[in-house]
Write a protein that holds these residues in place. Structure first.
Motif, PDB file in Angstrom:
ATOM      1  N   VAL A  51      59.406-113.650 101.736  1.00 30.73           N
ATOM      2  CA  VAL A  51      59.241-112.279 102.225  1.00 30.73           C
ATOM      3  C   VAL A  51      59.983-112.093 103.545  1.00 30.73           C
ATOM      4  N   GLY A  52      59.906-113.096 104.416  1.00 25.84           N
ATOM      5  CA  GLY A  52      60.588-112.995 105.701  1.00 25.84           C
ATOM      6  C   GLY A  52      62.090-112.862 105.555  1.00 25.84           C
ATOM      7  N   LEU A  53      62.690-113.674 104.694  1.00 22.42           N
ATOM      8  CA  LEU A  53      64.132-113.582 104.475  1.00 22.42           C
ATOM      9  C   LEU A  53      64.515-112.242 103.851  1.00 22.42           C
ATOM     10  N   ALA A  54      63.681-111.756 102.923  1.00 16.02           N
ATOM     11  CA  ALA A  54      63.965-110.464 102.294  1.00 16.02           C
ATOM     12  C   ALA A  54      63.948-109.337 103.323  1.00 16.02           C
ATOM     13  N   LEU A  55      62.981-109.376 104.234  1.00 12.86           N
ATOM     14  CA  LEU A  55      62.916-108.338 105.265  1.00 12.86           C
ATOM     15  C   LEU A  55      64.092-108.441 106.232  1.00 12.86           C
ATOM     16  N   LEU A  56      64.489-109.665 106.571  1.00  9.45           N
ATOM     17  CA  LEU A  56      65.630-109.831 107.465  1.00  9.45           C
ATOM     18  C   LEU A  56      66.927-109.349 106.815  1.00  9.45           C
ATOM     19  N   ALA A  57      67.072-109.608 105.517  1.00 11.53           N
ATOM     20  CA  ALA A  57      68.320-109.264 104.833  1.00 11.53           C
ATOM     21  C   ALA A  57      68.370-107.797 104.418  1.00 11.53           C
ATOM     22  N   PHE A  58      67.235-107.262 103.967  1.00 13.49           N
ATOM     23  CA  PHE A  58      67.253-105.928 103.373  1.00 13.49           C
ATOM     24  C   PHE A  58      66.392-104.914 104.120  1.00 13.49           C
ATOM     25  N   GLY A  59      65.719-105.350 105.181  1.00 13.26           N
ATOM     26  CA  GLY A  59      64.906-104.408 105.948  1.00 13.26           C
ATOM     27  C   GLY A  59      65.768-103.313 106.549  1.00 13.26           C
ATOM     28  N   GLY A  60      65.316-102.086 106.418  1.00  7.44           N
ATOM     29  CA  GLY A  60      66.137-100.965 106.857  1.00  7.44           C
ATOM     30  C   GLY A  60      66.074-100.678 108.340  1.00  7.44           C
ATOM     31  N   ASN A  61      65.161-101.304 109.059  1.00  9.35           N
ATOM     32  CA  ASN A  61      65.054-101.037 110.491  1.00  9.35           C
ATOM     33  C   ASN A  61      64.609-102.304 111.209  1.00  9.35           C
ATOM     34  N   ALA A 120      75.005-119.203  88.713  1.00  9.39           N
ATOM     35  CA  ALA A 120      74.260-118.043  88.219  1.00  9.39           C
ATOM     36  C   ALA A 120      75.010-116.749  88.511  1.00  9.39           C
ATOM     37  N   ALA A 121      75.581-116.629  89.707  1.00  8.80           N
ATOM     38  CA  ALA A 121      76.319-115.413  90.056  1.00  8.80           C
ATOM     39  C   ALA A 121      77.566-115.267  89.188  1.00  8.80           C
ATOM     40  N   TRP A 122      78.298-116.361  88.997  1.00 12.70           N
ATOM     41  CA  TRP A 122      79.514-116.298  88.188  1.00 12.70           C
ATOM     42  C   TRP A 122      79.194-115.925  86.743  1.00 12.70           C
ATOM     43  N   LEU A 123      78.181-116.556  86.172  1.00 13.14           N
ATOM     44  CA  LEU A 123      77.820-116.276  84.784  1.00 13.14           C
ATOM     45  C   LEU A 123      77.258-114.866  84.630  1.00 13.14           C
ATOM     46  N   PHE A 124      76.460-114.429  85.597  1.00 13.46           N
ATOM     47  CA  PHE A 124      75.883-113.085  85.519  1.00 13.46           C
ATOM     48  C   PHE A 124      76.983-112.032  85.567  1.00 13.46           C
ATOM     49  N   ARG A 125      77.942-112.186  86.473  1.00 18.12           N
ATOM     50  CA  ARG A 125      79.033-111.219  86.577  1.00 18.12           C
ATOM     51  C   ARG A 125      79.925-111.278  85.340  1.00 18.12           C
ATOM     52  N   ARG A 126      80.129-112.470  84.814  1.00 19.87           N
ATOM     53  CA  ARG A 126      80.959-112.625  83.615  1.00 19.87           C
ATOM     54  C   ARG A 126      80.290-111.967  82.414  1.00 19.87           C
ATOM     55  N   LEU A 171      66.653-116.201  89.737  1.00 16.29           N
ATOM     56  CA  LEU A 171      67.864-115.641  90.331  1.00 16.29           C
ATOM     57  C   LEU A 171      68.467-114.550  89.452  1.00 16.29           C
ATOM     58  N   ALA A 172      68.533-114.804  88.148  1.00 13.60           N
ATOM     59  CA  ALA A 172      69.106-113.807  87.245  1.00 13.60           C
ATOM     60  C   ALA A 172      68.280-112.525  87.253  1.00 13.60           C
ATOM     61  N   GLY A 173      66.957-112.670  87.335  1.00 14.81           N
ATOM     62  CA  GLY A 173      66.113-111.485  87.431  1.00 14.81           C
ATOM     63  C   GLY A 173      66.372-110.706  88.708  1.00 14.81           C
ATOM     64  N   LEU A 174      66.557-111.422  89.813  1.00 10.71           N
ATOM     65  CA  LEU A 174      66.874-110.753  91.078  1.00 10.71           C
ATOM     66  C   LEU A 174      68.243-110.089  91.026  1.00 10.71           C
ATOM     67  N   PHE A 175      69.174-110.702  90.306  1.00  6.66           N
ATOM     68  CA  PHE A 175      70.514-110.117  90.191  1.00  6.66           C
ATOM     69  C   PHE A 175      70.478-108.778  89.456  1.00  6.66           C
ATOM     70  N   THR A 176      69.510-108.600  88.564  1.00  5.88           N
ATOM     71  CA  THR A 176      69.409-107.305  87.882  1.00  5.88           C
ATOM     72  C   THR A 176      68.987-106.202  88.847  1.00  5.88           C
TER      73      THR A 176
END
Length: 233
Positions: free
Chosen positions: A154-164, A220-226, A92-97
């Motif tokens: 991969v399916g969730l990534a395409l649904l969330a970030f797919g441009g078309n 993870a999100a709270w610590l990463f942003r902090r 998760l932390a790697g993806l947050f970067t």
């Protein structure tokens, strides 16, 4: 950057692992222990035998070490949870970067996505099983689990970030594809434990993992942003 990822993963993984271990001790483990009473009720012999139709034959080795019920089992479970939780937190932390959460609550969405990939989607074909449950070939189940997790990610990534829309449609198709093929199943579905106990175990496992992933994503999100705010300052 590496220090931020390591700190985020270490603390978030620790918090989530402790939560999961607590849920398992209070809810999941008692169900496993109850199921083991049915499995161990049969005479033990030092030779291959079948517990129930469709359950693979195996050997009881009285000299093989396994953690005793109590502190040994608790310590073993907690240690395993910590290793797994830190590994997922590193992911998760790697993806947050690459795509940092703008708000802490967005970590919950990342956590639920992880839950869908590594727990919910595979469990639709291979639900959590109690000891003494008939199962298909282990290698086939592992292949299907890996393929399902990869397709879901991969399916969730395409649904969330797919441009078309074509990409989003491909993502939706990937989500369904493993389940259209179907998970490997035993020739005969059988279990030594009662069906009601097996159902309670499935619910306990899925809910415990959902809470684990929600806590992991938020922490993870709270610590990463902090940590990022501290670096920027």
């Amino acid at each position: 950057m590496i220090k931020r990822i390591a700190q985020t993963a270490g603390f978030a993984g620790l918090l989530a692992a402790l939560l999961l271990s607590l849920l398992q001790i209070l809810w999941v483990t008692p169900l496993i222990l109850e199921a083991e009473t049915y499995e161990n009720s049969e005479p033990v012999a030092a030779q291959p035998h079948e517990h129930a139709p469709g359950v693979a034959a195996h050997v009881h080795d009285e000299e093989a070490w396994e953690p005793e019920n109590g502190w040994q089992r608790t310590l073993s479970t907690t240690g395993g949870n910590l290793v797994v939780a830190v590994g997922f937190a590193l992911m998760l932390a790697g993806l947050f970067t690459l795509r940092a959460p703008g708000r802490t609550w967005q970590g919950l969405l990342w956590g639920l996505a992880g839950y869908a990939v590594f727990c919910l989607a595979p469990s639709l074909g291979l639900p959590p099983e109690l000891p003494g449950t008939a199962a298909a070939d282990l290698v086939q189940r592992q292949y299907w689990w890996i393929a399902t997790a990869a397709a879901t990610a991969v399916g969730l990534a395409l649904l969330a970030f797919g441009g078309n829309w074509p990409l989003k449609l491909v993502g939706a198709a990937l989500l369904a594809l493993p389940h259209l093929f179907g998970a490997p199943q035993p020739e005969v579905h059988a279990s030594l434990a009662p069906a009601a106990l097996a159902q309670r175990f499935v619910i306990a496992s899925l809910v415990s993992n959902a809470l684990f992933w929600a806590a992991l994503g938020l922490a993870a999100a709270w610590l990463f942003r902090r940590n990022r705010a501290g670096v920027d300052a």
